[in-house]
Structures are given as C-alpha cells and as structure tokens.
Design a protein around this motif. Structure first.
Motif, short mmCIF file in Angstrom:
data_model
loop_
_atom_site.label_atom_id
_atom_site.label_comp_id
_atom_site.label_asym_id
_atom_site.label_seq_id
_atom_site.Cartn_x
_atom_site.Cartn_y
_atom_site.Cartn_z
N VAL A 306 0.88 -1.18 0.11
CA VAL A 306 -0.13 -0.35 0.00
C VAL A 306 1.07 1.24 0.14
N TYR A 307 0.79 2.09 -1.23
CA TYR A 307 1.41 3.24 -1.21
C TYR A 307 0.68 4.34 -0.48
N ALA A 308 1.16 5.07 0.19
CA ALA A 308 0.78 6.18 1.05
C ALA A 308 1.26 7.57 0.65
N ARG A 309 0.32 8.66 0.19
CA ARG A 309 1.07 9.99 0.13
C ARG A 309 1.33 10.47 1.30
N CYS A 310 2.58 10.97 1.51
CA CYS A 310 3.23 11.63 2.75
C CYS A 310 2.56 13.10 3.07
N PRO A 311 1.96 13.05 4.19
CA PRO A 311 1.21 14.62 4.57
C PRO A 311 2.30 15.37 4.90
N GLU A 312 2.08 16.60 5.01
CA GLU A 312 2.55 17.84 5.46
C GLU A 312 2.74 17.62 7.36
N LYS A 313 4.10 17.83 7.47
CA LYS A 313 4.23 17.58 9.02
C LYS A 313 3.81 18.81 9.92
N SER A 314 2.65 19.42 9.66
CA SER A 314 2.20 20.49 10.57
C SER A 314 0.90 20.36 10.66
N GLY A 315 0.42 21.14 11.85
CA GLY A 315 -0.95 21.04 12.27
C GLY A 315 -1.45 19.76 12.41
N VAL A 316 -2.52 19.14 12.23
CA VAL A 316 -3.08 17.85 12.41
C VAL A 316 -2.26 16.88 11.51
N GLY A 317 -1.68 17.39 10.39
CA GLY A 317 -0.79 16.85 9.32
C GLY A 317 0.30 15.89 10.25
N LEU A 318 0.94 16.44 11.28
CA LEU A 318 1.84 15.87 11.90
C LEU A 318 1.22 14.47 12.57
N ALA A 319 0.11 14.46 13.18
CA ALA A 319 -0.42 13.22 13.81
C ALA A 319 -0.76 12.30 12.79
N VAL A 320 -0.86 12.72 11.57
CA VAL A 320 -1.33 11.83 10.53
C VAL A 320 -0.09 11.04 10.04
N TYR A 321 1.02 11.94 9.81
CA TYR A 321 2.36 11.53 9.60
C TYR A 321 2.64 10.59 10.59
N ASN A 322 2.78 10.89 11.81
CA ASN A 322 3.28 9.80 12.84
C ASN A 322 2.55 8.54 12.98
N ARG A 323 1.38 8.63 12.61
CA ARG A 323 0.76 7.25 12.54
C ARG A 323 1.19 6.52 11.35
N MET A 324 1.20 7.37 10.28
CA MET A 324 1.73 6.83 8.88
C MET A 324 2.78 5.97 8.84
N VAL A 325 3.79 6.80 9.40
CA VAL A 325 5.12 6.30 9.26
C VAL A 325 5.58 5.19 10.30
N ARG A 326 4.52 4.85 11.25
CA ARG A 326 4.65 3.74 12.08
C ARG A 326 4.16 2.65 11.26
N ALA A 327 3.06 2.96 10.61
CA ALA A 327 2.39 1.68 9.99
C ALA A 327 3.28 1.51 8.88
N ALA A 328 4.21 2.36 8.22
CA ALA A 328 4.93 1.89 7.30
C ALA A 328 6.46 1.32 7.96
N GLY A 329 6.45 1.19 9.38
CA GLY A 329 7.91 0.91 9.79
C GLY A 329 8.95 1.94 9.35
N PHE A 330 8.68 2.92 9.17
CA PHE A 330 9.62 4.25 8.79
C PHE A 330 10.15 4.04 7.40
N GLU A 331 9.50 3.21 6.52
CA GLU A 331 9.89 3.06 5.00
C GLU A 331 9.34 4.38 4.13
N ILE A 332 10.13 5.17 3.72
CA ILE A 332 9.83 6.22 2.94
C ILE A 332 10.67 6.53 1.67
N ILE A 333 9.67 6.52 0.82
CA ILE A 333 10.38 6.85 -0.64
C ILE A 333 10.55 8.36 -0.76
N GLU A 334 11.63 8.86 -0.93
CA GLU A 334 11.81 10.23 -1.26
C GLU A 334 11.88 10.47 -2.99
N LEU A 335 10.80 11.16 -3.48
CA LEU A 335 10.94 11.50 -4.78
C LEU A 335 11.56 12.97 -5.05
#
Ligand code: TXA
Ligand code: MG
Length: 335
Positions: A306-335
C-alpha cells in the motif's frame, strides 16, 4: 467470555460491570478505549490481558471533570491549569508526577501518570457513574486503533465484558500527549490538538524526537508506547514523499497484483490501482478520521503493498504523519 453489546441508554449496566472490576470498551472522541477502574490494580491488569499489552506500557487515566486531576497527581503546575482550561474536555493527555492513589499497574512503574478529560458524552457519563477510568485504545496490541464499534468487535469480542456502541469516532487518531513532568514541556504524541495550538497557550513545547524518527536501537523511550511496533496492517505500507504528480506516476509505474494506494480526493481520477481516499489534501482532520479504517480495510481486501501519500508535518498533518510512518515501519521513498 460472552461480550455484551450495549448502547448509550445502558450505561448503568456498563457502570455496574466497572464497579465489579470488569472491562468495558467505550467510545471517546479520539478512538475507542478499553476501560476499567483506574484505582483498582487487579481490574487494570485485565486490560493488559485483553489487549496482549506489554506490562511496561502505562495507561491514560480518564476523568469526567478537569477538577479531578488534582487528586491523581502530586501537584498541578500553572501550565497544566492553562492547558486544561484551554483544551479539556477534549483530545489532550497531560503527564505529571503521580499521586499515591495511582496503582503501579496504571503507571507501569513510572513515577508519572497520564491524565485526560475526554469530551465524548458517553465516556464522561460512564466515568461519572463509576470511577476515573484507565483506558488504552481498544485494539489488540500492535493493530490500528479502533474508530468504529465494528473494529472493537473484530478485536475484542470474547475478550472483555462489554462494548458500548457510540458510533464512529470524530477525531480518529489518539489524543495529543504532552509531558509537563520534565524541565520543558514536551510533545510525546501528536493528535487532534496541534503543536501550534499548545504553543499558543503555554509557549515553547519541544517535539520529542520519536514523534517523527525511529527510536535508535537500545534507546530509552520517553513514552514507552513509542518503542512498540504500531498501527501495522499485514500489508506492507510505504510512504511516498513527493508532489501529487510524482506520487501518481510512481504508484502507476509500480502497479502489480495486490498493490493499492491511500490517497487524496484529488488523486483519484489518475490512479490505476485500487485505492482508499483519506480526504482532500488540505483537510488533514479528514485524513486523521479515516486513516485507521483505511489501514484495516487494506487487510480486509488482501492488499499486499500500500503506497500512501506523505502528509505535511504541520497542524493535524503531524499526527497523520506520525501514525503513517509507524504503519510503514519508517519506510519512505523520497522523490
Ligand atoms: O485518545 C487516546 O489517548 C486513547 C483514548 C482511549 O483515550 N487512548 C490511548 O491510550 O491512545 P494508549 O494506551 O493506546 O496510548 C497511550 C500512550 C502510550 O504510548 C503510552 O506509552 C503513553 O501514552 N503513556 C501513558 N502514560 C505515560 C506516562 N506516564 N509517561 C509517558 N508516556 C505515557
Ligand atoms: Mg494504543
């Protein structure tokens, strides 16, 4: 054990179970919680057993009125008062040195306790009818937190005394956790109350490194929950950090059987894989509300990547990022 399914008009039944040392799943505005009498260590142990939660991971104590904080902690500093005035009842948890009434099972041996006054009317009424309630999220340890009563039934049926149906949770991610037990206020878990909102009330709030980074091997976690694998569906979640077009191109060129996307409404027309929409790109509260459901759906549908679009790390986006990056085991593809 037979698990009773209760509704909002049966809180007397739920309170009776709690008074007898039982465990009840209750709705809150963030996620469903697994509640027991916070002042009874033996009752609290049943929560750990039902979740399969490690005993060194402390619980949040839920109160129905902000004034109940005073008896649970050794002292209420000015900044705690300011935060409770501004954000309680609501999705904010405050950590302070604990008082003697807190059983060691709740604080998992720490000398602090986490306290929150939820805004959900069912949670508040149940606390009023019984005691302050210790309650972690009502999922099996490691799974995404439950935001619908069906999620709770899926994880907890047969493991606890009762589940109260309160509909879907409005915030969708767990409360913001801030500690006031150290020299400087520190954000341990981002949530519906944002870092920006906290700083507007009490000034500088440090963001703990573990909010956006993996904990280094062997390091001590400020919040024990942060060292455990979290929110993990069986599917392999991968975060994609790039523009909308880069995300779409990457996903479309990696489409294979079992591949899917967690995306924004704007991406839908262009994606050539199955997807789950989290909301408009500029509405991170909507993403927060839908994220855990989407992670559970990924497994129901048998998605493997499952590919997920990385949210901005501000406002409530920081909470979304925090959960997503754990669900992803910190696997991030930087484009
Ligand atoms: O929104 C929420 O906070 C939900 C609902 C049910 O209220 N509860 C929740 O609880 O998310 P739980 O147990 O899933 O997450 C609590 C987090 C854990 O990461 C735990 O380690 C941390 O708070 N925590 C609890 N007490 C702590 C303490 N004394 N010091 C540091 N971290 C603490
Ligand atoms: Mg949890």
């Amino acid at each position: 054990m037979e698990t009773k399914l209760l509704n909002a008009s049966q809180l007397d039944v739920a309170a009776h179970i709690i008074k007898n040392g039982g465990v009840v799943a209750m709705p809150t505005e963030t996620v469903y919680g697994l509640a027991a009498n916070a002042l009874n260590g033996a009752a609290v142990e049943k929560i750990f057993a039902a979740k399969g939660r490690p005993a060194d991971n402390p619980l949040i104590v839920h109160i129905s009125e902000p004034s109940q904080l005073d008896s649970l902690v050794s002292e209420v500093p000015q900044k705690a008062r300011m935060l409770s005035d501004a954000f309680w009842p609501g999705p904010l948890t405050i950590i302070l040195p604990r008082s003697d009434v807190i059983p060691q099972q709740v604080s998992a041996g720490l000398d602090t306790v986490a306290v929150r006054c939820p805004s959900h009317p069912i949670a508040r009424e149940l606390i009023r009818l019984s005691y302050p309630l210790a309650a972690p999220s009502a999922n099996l340890s490691g799974s995404p937190s439950p935001t619908t009563v069906q999620h709770v039934i899926d994880d907890m049926n047969g493991r606890i005394d009762a589940i109260i149906d309160g509909g879907d949770c409005a915030v969708g991610v767990e409360s913001t956790v801030i500690t006031l037990a150290g020299d400087v206020p520190r954000l341990l878990r981002p949530g519906g109350i944002t870092h920006e909102q906290l700083e507007a009330v009490i000034g500088t709030v440090e963001v703990d490194k573990a909010v956006v980074n993996p904990l280094p091997e062997g390091a001590q976690a400020a919040s024990p929950g942060m060292k455990y694998k979290h929110y993990s569906p069986k599917a392999d979640v991968i975060l994609i950090n790039g523009t909308e077009q880069q995300f779409i191109d990457y996903v479309n060129s990696h489409s294979a059987d079992g591949t899917a996307a967690l995306c924004c409404s704007e991406d839908v027309g262009a994606l050539r894989v199955p997807y789950e929409v989290l909301g408009d790109i500029d509405d991170m509260s909507e993403h927060a509300r839908k994220l855990f459901s989407a992670l559970r759906k990924a497994d129901e549908r048998g998605w493997r990547t499952v590919y997920a679009r990385c949210p901005e790390k501000s406002g409530v986006g920081l909470a979304v990022y925090n959960r997503m990056v754990r669900a992803a085991g910190f696997e991030i593809i930087e484009l």
